[in-house]
Design a protein around this motif. Structure first.
Motif, mmCIF file in Angstrom:
data_model
loop_
_atom_site.group_PDB
_atom_site.id
_atom_site.type_symbol
_atom_site.label_atom_id
_atom_site.label_comp_id
_atom_site.label_asym_id
_atom_site.label_seq_id
_atom_site.Cartn_x
_atom_site.Cartn_y
_atom_site.Cartn_z
ATOM 1 N N GLY A 131 -3.537 1.513 8.886
ATOM 2 C CA GLY A 131 -2.358 0.862 8.338
ATOM 3 C C GLY A 131 -1.177 1.010 9.282
ATOM 4 O O GLY A 131 -1.086 1.990 10.031
ATOM 5 N N GLN A 137 2.962 0.543 8.919
ATOM 6 C CA GLN A 137 4.104 0.238 8.068
ATOM 7 C C GLN A 137 5.327 -0.083 8.908
ATOM 8 O O GLN A 137 5.701 0.682 9.788
ATOM 9 N N ALA A 153 3.839 -4.481 6.019
ATOM 10 C CA ALA A 153 2.793 -3.579 6.478
ATOM 11 C C ALA A 153 1.579 -4.383 6.918
ATOM 12 O O ALA A 153 1.362 -5.511 6.460
ATOM 13 N N SER A 168 -4.561 4.100 -1.435
ATOM 14 C CA SER A 168 -4.400 2.893 -0.629
ATOM 15 C C SER A 168 -5.711 2.501 0.042
ATOM 16 O O SER A 168 -6.033 1.309 0.165
ATOM 17 N N THR A 169 -6.502 3.497 0.468
ATOM 18 C CA THR A 169 -7.795 3.209 1.100
ATOM 19 C C THR A 169 -8.768 2.633 0.082
ATOM 20 O O THR A 169 -9.473 1.652 0.364
ATOM 21 N N ARG A 193 5.169 3.032 11.656
ATOM 22 C CA ARG A 193 4.569 4.334 11.406
ATOM 23 C C ARG A 193 3.105 4.095 11.049
ATOM 24 O O ARG A 193 2.800 3.409 10.071
ATOM 25 N N THR A 201 -2.685 -4.021 7.536
ATOM 26 C CA THR A 201 -3.847 -3.199 7.204
ATOM 27 C C THR A 201 -5.097 -3.786 7.844
ATOM 28 O O THR A 201 -5.306 -5.002 7.817
ATOM 29 N N TYR A 230 0.804 -1.218 0.000
ATOM 30 C CA TYR A 230 0.000 0.000 0.000
ATOM 31 C C TYR A 230 0.841 1.275 0.000
ATOM 32 O O TYR A 230 0.296 2.369 0.061
ATOM 33 N N ASP A 231 2.154 1.136 -0.046
ATOM 34 C CA ASP A 231 3.037 2.308 -0.127
ATOM 35 C C ASP A 231 2.796 3.295 1.010
ATOM 36 O O ASP A 231 2.773 4.512 0.808
ATOM 37 N N TYR A 232 2.593 2.771 2.209
ATOM 38 C CA TYR A 232 2.493 3.651 3.368
ATOM 39 C C TYR A 232 3.839 4.332 3.612
ATOM 40 O O TYR A 232 4.891 3.769 3.287
ATOM 41 N N PHE A 239 -0.769 4.736 9.742
ATOM 42 C CA PHE A 239 -1.485 5.435 8.674
ATOM 43 C C PHE A 239 -2.974 5.282 8.965
ATOM 44 O O PHE A 239 -3.448 4.187 9.293
#
Length: 618
Positions: free
Chosen positions: A240, A242, A484, A555-556, A220, A486, A207-209, A222
């Motif tokens: 999220g 990460q 990550a 990402s959402t 971290r 989610t 998801y590229d957080y 999200f």
């Protein structure tokens, strides 16, 4: 190579090792190094590869080696390893034996001498059904009775915040359910509902957080909030987490024990052959400072490769390619021997891990999931983790795979193709093998001034009690380097029509001074090897909200699309009637024309064709 020739060669090798002396009669050994595992190259290293006529070629299943004590290897670069092996005990066969005995050519250095206990599993849900669909290449023929086993987990209900304001669960970065569901759909079949673990479908994707800044605080968070696409008036809370991505030069050395099921149920191109191909992909990623040993099991268990430096990849490949399937499945004995081998060669500061490759069809010895769970839970205290990779169809024991991985502080994946093997052991190599945190738990407290109801999508097998969050003795999930996590909640805003009637004699609580907060996120974790946990906290408020799903972060939108797909596949009652496969397809539209996201679009279309409540995709 015939059985008698193999036995003579192996007997000489065992004798030389037991005496610790050179011998002119011993077979010549070449420097392993790297290169193609040709039959000639492997034969010089003591492994008989590619000389059988059997289509599943590898090794004859023959005798059974005596137990041995393996000396811990020196630090890299290693000198040649000398292993002292005692002579076979009188009660151990030293000649060709029955098919249940595990045997491979060359480098056998240990065995499991104890008789396995005869225990019968009683905690599994066995899914038996007759396949009556079309004949699919690689799929089961019509009339096949399947005995695949899945956890019978009840779908999460809607809860009122006034009565239960806190959600607590252990993280899950497993991906087994996604590949398994894909396998069913590619065969033109709807997957069993218990096989659809929605959180594993969601967590299959990146998801590229934003990444954490340092390893000292390895996560971290999200957060995003958006309207629900399934039900008018409800909202999605996207959480999220990460993980820190350890730079390649800072990754600890690996100390792995491959534990490979070579029983008869693993015979076939989608089982042992695919496991061998996948292990060779993993071997490609190894560095000189990494170490690998290998244990196999069928009716019994034995070690076939001593701890070997990452410099000797050819030797590893030859050992892997020399396996063939046959016999019953003493998985419990294999687990015990693999853990014993890992602990005898434990390397402080390394990632010590057993890597199990099996269909989970344990039918000899200890096969009770509860007893296996207790055994693995006890062994993880030594610092040796367990990752589980499933193969095959028809008798795949998903329930046992999940039990072992969760108990062993490891991950679970299902490998249905070599492409998936490359994803797991090449693209996601670091995520599966280098831990950055253990016992990771998430807790979300909802504010009754803003939210009247909440529902966690998935994680049914990972739920924890509220008091478990602060109890460092309660086990939770492991997160690997760069991985990550989610999670998706659906919530009902305060004042909106709800799904649950309020209690007559309870007052709605109000949080004075916190009216702008929808919820409060807490994350608790341990650094690898630590006994005390650390805490991260973050409020979730309107500043995290988007006015529409289209305006929410990419990402959402993708996480919601996958969550929609998973809920519909398993028949969740909380997805509105007006939401169908076409809506899932619309949410999943992407410019990515290759890779997992492109594949997902095709799976959604197949779902609309085979699912019982399918709505045609536009």
């Amino acid at each position: 190579m015939g059985h008698s020739r193999w036995f003579r060669t192996s007997a000489v090798a065992v004798l030389v090792l037991s005496m610790g002396l050179p011998s002119a009669a011993a077979p010549t050994r070449v420097a392993a190094g790297d290169g193609e595992a040709t039959p000639d190259a492997c034969r010089e290293l003591g492994f008989d590869v590619g000389t059988n006529d059997d289509e599943y070629s590898s090794v004859a299943l023959m005798g059974y080696a005596a137990p041995a004590t393996i000396a811990p290897p020196p630090p890299p670069p290693p000198p040649p390893l000398v292993v002292a092996t005692p002579p076979p005990s009188p009660n151990v066969a030293t000649s060709p034996s029955k098919a249940e005995d595990v045997t491979v050519t060359g480098s056998r250095i240990a065995g499991f001498s104890g008789e396995a206990q005869g225990l019968v599993g009683g905690h599994q849900k066995e899914s038996r059904r007759e396949y009556v669909g079309p004949t699919i290449p690689g799929g089961p023929p019509p009339g096949t009775v399947e005995t695949e086993r899945y956890e019978n987990a009840t779908i999460n209900p809607v809860k009122r915040v006034a009565e239960q304001p806190v959600s607590t669960f252990s993280i899950d970065v497993d991906t087994a359910a996604y590949a398994n569901v894909r396998r069913f759909l590619n065969e033109g079949r709807s997957p069993p509902r218990d096989a659809v673990r929605v959180e594993e479908l969601i967590n299959y994707f990146d998801y590229d957080y934003p990444l954490p800044a340092s390893r000292s605080e390895p996560f971290r968070p999200f957060v995003a909030v958006a309207p629900s696409p399934w039900n008018d008036g409800k909202r999605i809370v996207h959480v999220g987490l990460q993980g820190y991505d350890i730079p390649r030069g800072e990754q600890p050395p690996l100390n792995l024990v491959f534990l490979v099921d070579v029983s008869g149920s693993m015979r076939g191109p989608d089982r042992l052959q695919l496991a061998q191909q996948s292990l060779n992909v993993l071997i490609d990623q190894l560095r000189p400072e990494d170490r690998v040993a290998m244990v196999v099991y069928a009716g019994r268990a034995g070690a076939v490769l001593e701890p070997t430096s990452g410099r000797e990849k050819l030797k590893m490949r030859c050992a892997v390619n020399a396996l063939e399937a046959g016999g019953s499945t003493a998985g419990g004995a294999g687990l015990q021997l693999a853990y014993d081998l890992a602990q005898r060669n434990f390397r402080k500061g390394a990632a010590n891990r057993v890597v199990l490759m099996t269909d989970g069809d344990f039918n000899v010895g200890i096969n009770d999931p509860q007893k296996l769970e207790d055994f693995v839970s006890d062994r993880r205290k030594s610092g040796v983790y367990l990752s589980v990779y499933g193969f095959g169809r028809g008798n795949y024991n998903d329930r046992l795979m999940q039990t072992l991985a969760q108990s062993g502080n490891g991950t679970a994946a299902y490998i249905d193709s070599l492409d998936e093997g490359r994803k797991v052991f090449r693209d996601d190599f670091e995520k599966g093998l280098f831990p950055i945190a253990d016992d990771v738990k998430i807790q979300v407290e909802f504010n009754p001034a803003q939210v009247s109801e909440w529902r966690l999508v998935g994680y049914e097998t990972r739920l924890l009690n509220r008091e478990d969050f602060n109890n460092d003795r309660v086990d939770a999930g492991e997160v690997g380097s760069g991985a990550a996590v989610t999670a998706i909640y659906e919530v009902t805003p305060a004042g909106a029509p709800g799904s649950v009637d309020p209690l007559r004699y309870q007052n709605e609580a109000r949080s004075a001074g916190r009216g702008g907060e929808l919820a409060f996120l807490r994350v608790r974790y341990k650094l690898p090897g630590a006994t005390a946990s650390r805490l991260m906290e973050r409020p979730i408020g309107e500043r995290d909200a988007a006015p529409s799903l289209a305006a929410a972060p990419a990402s959402t939108r993708w996480a919601v699309a996958v969550a929609s797909w998973g809920q519909m596949l398993r028949g969740d009652p909380w997805v509105g009637d007006r939401f169908g496969w076409s809506e899932v397809s619309d949410l999943a539209r992407t410019d990515d024309r290759s890779g997992p996201r492109s594949e997902f679009a095709g799976l959604v279309r197949r779902s609309g064709e085979v699912a019982p409540t399918a709505v045609a995709v536009r």
